[in-house]
Structures are given as structure tokens and as C-alpha cells.
Write a protein that holds these residues in place. Structure first.
Motif, PDB file in Angstrom:
ATOM      1  N   ASN A  57       0.842  -1.197   0.000  1.00 46.69           N
ATOM      2  CA  ASN A  57       0.000   0.000   0.000  1.00 46.69           C
ATOM      3  C   ASN A  57       0.877   1.247   0.000  1.00 46.69           C
ATOM      4  N   VAL A  60      -1.558   8.093  -0.511  1.00 45.15           N
ATOM      5  CA  VAL A  60      -2.034   8.999  -1.566  1.00 45.15           C
ATOM      6  C   VAL A  60      -2.364  10.368  -0.997  1.00 45.15           C
ATOM      7  N   SER A  65      -4.483   5.296   1.620  1.00 43.85           N
ATOM      8  CA  SER A  65      -3.474   4.602   0.832  1.00 43.85           C
ATOM      9  C   SER A  65      -4.144   3.901  -0.352  1.00 43.85           C
ATOM     10  N   GLY A  66      -3.328   3.366  -1.212  1.00 45.21           N
ATOM     11  CA  GLY A  66      -3.833   2.604  -2.350  1.00 45.21           C
ATOM     12  C   GLY A  66      -2.905   1.460  -2.654  1.00 45.21           C
ATOM     13  N   HIS A 183      -9.667   7.393  -6.095  1.00 46.08           N
ATOM     14  CA  HIS A 183      -9.117   6.344  -6.951  1.00 46.08           C
ATOM     15  C   HIS A 183      -8.453   6.893  -8.208  1.00 46.08           C
ATOM     16  N   ILE A 186      -5.077   7.034  -6.733  1.00 48.08           N
ATOM     17  CA  ILE A 186      -4.533   5.670  -6.663  1.00 48.08           C
ATOM     18  C   ILE A 186      -4.163   5.188  -8.062  1.00 48.08           C
ATOM     19  N   ASP A 271      -7.076   1.793   2.788  1.00 51.76           N
ATOM     20  CA  ASP A 271      -7.080   2.041   1.351  1.00 51.76           C
ATOM     21  C   ASP A 271      -8.298   2.869   0.959  1.00 51.76           C
TER      22      ASP A 271
END
Length: 363
Positions: A57, A60, A65-66, A183, A186, A271
Motif C-alpha cells: 500500500n 495517496v 493509501s492505495g 481512486h 490511486i 485504502d
């Protein structure tokens, strides 16, 4: 973006399960045309690599997180049908062994993370390589854009599913804005990882990259100070200084190092989906995972107190199980193709089956 049990109601989960099962069945047939004796083990390695990188991860924004979804990477490296199977194998291993992603939500996760990402990414990738110069740099650039778009596309797909079968009463507009917004960020990480990986494989063995098939190096002649294609010249052979076995071994070592060591330094922030779910109350109906008491739950080994060692062992086990399961599946698919082919030894083998040739098939 692993959806847990309880986010989506039973009818919608069942419907996505049917969609996922149908897509996997179609992919099993389609993968027969994509796999050969070299790419079958490579596909198993791609699945293991995706598993390993999903443990990393990266931060971001705003405590979020991503991680890699992997659909674009798999589709470009081994083909769209095989790509769906690669990510599906990863999700199955994660759900059963590591309690990551609900079992009743497996259809939701396969639809979002395997089908949507692969279809969107590969369709965009094909469109880009048709208009860009047919060079290795173009393939790498197209993979970056395709991967970038695939992540918010998956976020949008989840939002639509939640609008149909969400278990809490929340504003879908706010969920869509939050999901797609985070996203997109991400997706930048996804695109970077995908482009770097595709570019690295192309640099040593472009003939092993499904999305780079058809790239050839034509012989050039200098005429009046200008380089022109040699008339009637055959394409120059692809340099294959590194055997496909060495590529496979290097990929496996990289996967083991990433999952067994580098993963310890991954971001501990939730995430994108977890953060949006917590902020908007989507997680109110979340259920405990059916295998929450698994010895490998939450990517740790039971009874191993040292966090670094526990996580590293779990990562190594996950890579090992995934590469074995994935390779077994893809070898079986490849064998079905071989068994279904006419047994005529006088036929000339396909270019894709030749040990070190460049296939003329267009991307």
C-alpha cells in the motif's frame, strides 16, 4: 478495493457472482488462444507478482493509501482473457487464505477488480497502440494511460453496485465523488507500477509481452543520407539475450522480495474503499470474514509474534501458493488447447509457439 462481506446485499452479490462465473468461463476458453508453452508459466508468475505488489500500500492523500489492482498489468503482459484469470486467482487466494475480501462478495470483487479493470484497460490500450507509433515506448505509454483509467472505472463500478444493492442508506452522489476522486490518485500509482513493469519486460524480452506482439525492428538502409526501410526485408529478429526462464526466475525473486521484505514498509493507512466506507458509513453493516480465524488472516502467520517476520512469512507463503495455483491453472488451460488441436505433425507451428520469435499478430 477488496469489498468485505456485508457491504452489498445478497441478491446483488449473487448476481455479480453469476457475472463473474460467466466471465471466468469465457476467459478460460479465450486464454487457450493466448497461452503457449512459454507464457503459461509467465501467467502464473504475473498472478504471484500482482499478489506481492498488492501488499505494498502506498500513501495517496488525507490518511488514505492505495494498492495495485493489476487488471491492466495482467492484460498487457499475458492477454485480456488470461488477465481476468490472473486477478481472479489472486482474489481467490486472498479471500480463502488471508481473509482479504469477503467470500460472499467474491463475485463483486472479481467483477470490479478483474473484469472491469481488464476490459477497460485493454480496450483503451488497444485503441492507443493503433494510433501511436509502433514502438516499445508507445506500448509503455499506452500501458500507463490504460492503467490510470482502469482504477476510477472500477471505483465507478463499485458505486453502481452499491447504488443497486448497498446495505446502508447513504448519498450515492457523495460516495461516487469520494470513490472516484481518491481512486484517480490511486490510479497514478497503478499506472506508474504498470508502466515500469511492462517497460522492464519489454526491455529484455518484448516477445513475451502480449501487448507488444507485432512490434518488429525492420532493417534500415541509408539512402542519400536518410534511413529508409529495406525493400522486401524481413524483420530483424528480437534480441533475446535473456531466456524466458531467467525472466521467470527474476520475476519470482522480485515477487518474494516485495512480499517478504518490502511489504513491511507499506503504508498502514486504510485504502481508498476503506476510507470512503468509514467516512460515509458504508461499513456499518460490514460482517466478520468467514475465515477470520485463518492462520494467515490479515497477512500474518499465527503464533509468530515478531510483526516483521510474521508479515514476511505470510507474504512468501502467499506468493508461493499463488504461483503454484496460477501456473497449474494456466498449464491446464494450455493443455486443453494442445489436446484440442489437430494432431498433424507436418503443420508449421504458430509464431507464438516458436522459442524466440516475434509474433506478427497485431496488438
Amino acid at each position: 478495493m477488496h469489498v468485505p462481506d456485508g457491504f452489498i446485499n445478497a441478491p446483488t452479490s449473487a448476481a455479480t457472482g453469476v457475472i463473474a462465473a460467466g466471465a471466468v468461463a469465457v476467459s478460460l476458453r479465450g486464454a487457450r488462444r493466448e497461452l503457449d508453452e512459454r507464457t503459461a508459466p509467465l501467467a502464473g508468475l504475473v498472478a504471484a507478482f500482482i499478489f506481492a505488489v498488492q501488499m505494498l500500500n502506498f500513501p495517496v492523500a488525507a490518511g488514505t493509501s492505495g494498492h495495485l489492482l493489476g487488471g491492466a498489468l495482467a492484460a498487457i503482459l499475458v492477454g485480456p482473457y488470461t488477465g481476468v484469470l490472473c486477478v481472479s486467482v489472486v482474489l481467490l487466494m486472498q479471500g480463502i487464505l488471508f481473509a482479504d475480501g469477503g467470500l460472499t462478495a467474491l463475485g463483486v470483487n472479481i467483477t470490479n477488480m478483474a473484469i472491469v479493470t481488464t476490459v477497460v484497460a485493454y480496450a483503451l490500450f488497444r485503441g492507443l497502440v493503433k494510433v501511436l507509433p509502433r514502438t516499445r515506448r508507445s506500448v509503455t505509454a499506452a500501458s500507463f494511460v490504460a492503467a490510470l483509467v482502469s482504477v476510477p472505472a472500477a471505483a465507478l463500478a463499485f458505486t453502481l453496485m452499491y447504488a443497486i444493492g448497498g446495505t446502508t442508506d447513504v448519498s450515492i452522489g457523495k460516495v461516487a465523488t469520494a470513490m472516484i476522486g481518491v481512486h484517480v490518485l490511486i490510479g497514478i500509482g497503478e499506472a506508474t507500477i504498470t508502466a515500469l513493469t511492462v517497460g522492464s519486460v519489454i526491455a529484455v524480452r518484448p516477445d513475451l509481452v502480449y501487448g507488444a506482439r507485432g512490434l518488429t525492428q525492420k532493417l534500415k538502409l541509408r539512402v542519400n543520407g536518410e534511413l529508409v526501410d529495406a525493400p522486401g526485408a524481413e524483420p530483424a529478429p528480437v534480441a533475446a539475450r535473456t531466456s524466458h526462464r531467467k525472466v521467470w526466475a527474476a520475476g519470482l525473486v522480485a515477487s518474494l522480495v516485495l512480499a517478504g521484505f518490502v511489504s513491511f514498509y507499506a503504508s498502514a493507512n486504510p485504502d481508498g474503499l476503506e476510507k470512503v466506507a468509514a467516512d460515509h458509513g458504508i461499513d456499518k453493516q460490514a460482517e466478520e470474514h468467514a475465515v477470520a480465524d485463518s492462520p494467515l488472516a490479515d497477512y500474518g502467520v499465527e503464533d509468530v509474534d515478531d510483526a516483521r517476520l510474521s508479515g514476511g512469512l505470510a507474504g512468501v507463503i502467499g506468493v508461493g501458493v499463488t504461483v503454484v495455483a496460477g501456473t497449474g491453472v494456466f498449464w491446464a488451460v494450455r493443455r486443453r488447447r494442445t489436446d484440442a488441436s489437430p494432431s498433424n505433425t507436418s503443420e508449421t507451428p504458430d509464431a507464438a509457439d516458436a522459442p524466440d520469435s516475434t509474433s506478427p499478430t497485431s496488438v
